[in-house]
Structure formats: structure tokens, C-alpha cells
Motif scaffolding. Sequence first.
Motif, PDB file in Angstrom:
ATOM      1  N   GLY A   1      56.455  29.918  33.268  1.00  0.00           N
ATOM      2  CA  GLY A   1      56.200  28.914  32.236  1.00  0.00           C
ATOM      3  C   GLY A   1      54.764  28.967  31.736  1.00  0.00           C
ATOM      4  N   GLU A   2      54.344  27.898  31.109  1.00  0.00           N
ATOM      5  CA  GLU A   2      53.004  27.852  30.518  1.00  0.00           C
ATOM      6  C   GLU A   2      51.975  27.320  31.519  1.00  0.00           C
ATOM      7  N   GLN A   3      52.087  26.055  31.808  1.00  0.00           N
ATOM      8  CA  GLN A   3      51.173  25.369  32.724  1.00  0.00           C
ATOM      9  C   GLN A   3      51.906  24.110  33.182  1.00  0.00           C
ATOM     10  N   PRO A   4      51.467  23.508  34.290  1.00  0.00           N
ATOM     11  CA  PRO A   4      52.118  22.263  34.702  1.00  0.00           C
ATOM     12  C   PRO A   4      51.953  21.184  33.631  1.00  0.00           C
TER      13      PRO A   4
ATOM     14  N   GLU B   1      54.288  17.353  36.688  1.00  0.00           N
ATOM     15  CA  GLU B   1      54.033  18.440  37.639  1.00  0.00           C
ATOM     16  C   GLU B   1      52.653  18.280  38.262  1.00  0.00           C
TER      17      GLU B   1
ATOM     18  N   PRO C   1      56.040  22.768  40.138  1.00  0.00           N
ATOM     19  CA  PRO C   1      56.315  23.150  38.752  1.00  0.00           C
ATOM     20  C   PRO C   1      57.702  22.697  38.283  1.00  0.00           C
ATOM     21  N   PHE C   2      57.805  22.444  37.002  1.00  0.00           N
ATOM     22  CA  PHE C   2      59.087  22.178  36.336  1.00  0.00           C
ATOM     23  C   PHE C   2      59.904  21.053  36.980  1.00  0.00           C
TER      24      PHE C   2
ATOM     25  N   ALA D   1      61.069  19.093  30.840  1.00  0.00           N
ATOM     26  CA  ALA D   1      61.270  20.511  30.514  1.00  0.00           C
ATOM     27  C   ALA D   1      61.946  21.237  31.671  1.00  0.00           C
TER      28      ALA D   1
ATOM     29  N   HIS E   1      60.026  28.375  25.109  1.00  0.00           N
ATOM     30  CA  HIS E   1      59.761  27.462  26.218  1.00  0.00           C
ATOM     31  C   HIS E   1      60.740  26.293  26.147  1.00  0.00           C
TER      32      HIS E   1
HETATM   33  N1  URA Z   1      56.142  23.274  31.462  1.00  0.00           N
HETATM   34  C1  URA Z   1      55.741  24.414  32.033  1.00  0.00           C
HETATM   35  O1  URA Z   1      55.483  25.398  31.385  1.00  0.00           O
HETATM   36  N2  URA Z   1      55.642  24.444  33.329  1.00  0.00           N
HETATM   37  C2  URA Z   1      55.910  23.411  34.098  1.00  0.00           C
HETATM   38  O2  URA Z   1      55.775  23.549  35.286  1.00  0.00           O
HETATM   39  C3  URA Z   1      56.334  22.232  33.480  1.00  0.00           C
HETATM   40  C4  URA Z   1      56.445  22.178  32.160  1.00  0.00           C
END
Ligand code: URA
Length: 209
Positions: free
Chosen positions: A51-54, A58, A64-65, A69, A178
Amino acid sequence: RPGAAEWVPAEADVDTLRRAAHDCHGCELWEPATQVVFSAGAVGGRLALVGEQPGDQEDRRGVPFVGPAGRLLQKAVAEAGIDVADTYVTNAVKHFRFTQAAPGNRRIHQTPELAHITACRPWLVAELQQVDPEVIVCLGATAAKALLPKDFRVTKHRGQAFSLATSRGPRTFLGTIHPSAVLRTPEPDRDAAYAGLVADLRVAAGVLA
Ligand code: URA
Ligand code: SF4
């Protein structure tokens, strides 16, 4: 900014990497964030989702995730015929980047810059080297910038499986949108955006089959 490299232990397993990441000051994002969010899922997984970032939730929970999302992603992965138990989940950037008008106000997600992606990349490379998945799915442009060729464009190249050289030999990579992009898609187009994500994930499932 030094980048994460000096905090990444050599040849370490994922649990060791996860512990070491708590100390990372490879870029400035560690400071306002609650904690580092490393990875989750199967270390022996055949498929990795990047993914992108928390996000906000998160960042609070350290996993994460786990927010909206993440719920959408889990549903899409299952619908694509991928065994969730066979997936490793991580992010290109491991601290939450946000703006906040005043303390106590809502924290607003900010897309990480190329400098953050580059700074954090040694963690991603190290963990993927350990997990060594057969297929790596980049969710959105940030993950694609971390792992895919410079000319990769999500809009143009999404859903196409291709082979890239890794330190372990050639592996299959694929980029898609995403899950947050699905959530941001206004009705009546959201179902189609979701179906597009599932269709791309099915391509990844097909490689594993
Ligand atoms: N979006 C992300 O890219 N990563 C996550 O962990 C949560 C939301
Ligand atoms: Fe280190 Fe990545 Fe956090 Fe920056 S975002 S401090 S490089 S773990």
C-alpha cells in the motif's frame, strides 16, 4: 535526510525488521506519527500487497490496513479468489503523513513525497527479500513509485502482470489502484471502480493458480 538504510539490520527476518523499525529516523515522518506501522499477514505468503502508508486508524493501532481501505481491500482480495491467509501486507512508507490544523483536530492524510518513498524503501526491499512472494501487487501510485519502473502509470498499465529482476531472481509484479481510490470514487461509479480492483487482483490470482 539519511534514509532508513542505517536502521535496517542486514539479513534479518521480518520480526527483527519490524522491531528495528520502531527506532527509524530515516526521514522526518516518525516524529508527528504515533508509531511505525510495519507489516501484517503471512511471512511465507505467495502474494504481497504493498500500500501507500498507514492511515489514521493504522497509525493509532500499529497495524496496516485495519481502517476502511483495509476492509475494502480484504473483501476485494477474497472476491478475486486469493486466500487472505496467503498474503503479506505492507506499505511503501511506514509512518503516517498528515496535516492537522490544531492539536485535537482531525488529522488529514497527506500523500508521501518521493523523498519519503525513497527514504523508506530499504525497509520494503528488506522485508520483500525475506518474504520472497511470487507476486507483488502495488496498490496505487506510491507503491508503484517504490517498486515499479519509472514509466509505469497506474491508469495505463494497471492489471498487467510483468516480470522484474529482484535479488532472488525474476518475480511477477502488477500495479493497480489503491482501495482508497475506490472509496473516494463518487457514486454511481464506485461499484465499477471496485470491480476494476477485483479484476486486477484476479490477474494476480491467475499467476498463482
Ligand atoms: N492505506 C494504505 O495504503 N495502507 C494502510 O495500511 C492503510 C490505508
Ligand atoms: Fe523511517 Fe520510513 Fe518512518 Fe521515514 S517513514 S522514519 S524512513 S520508517
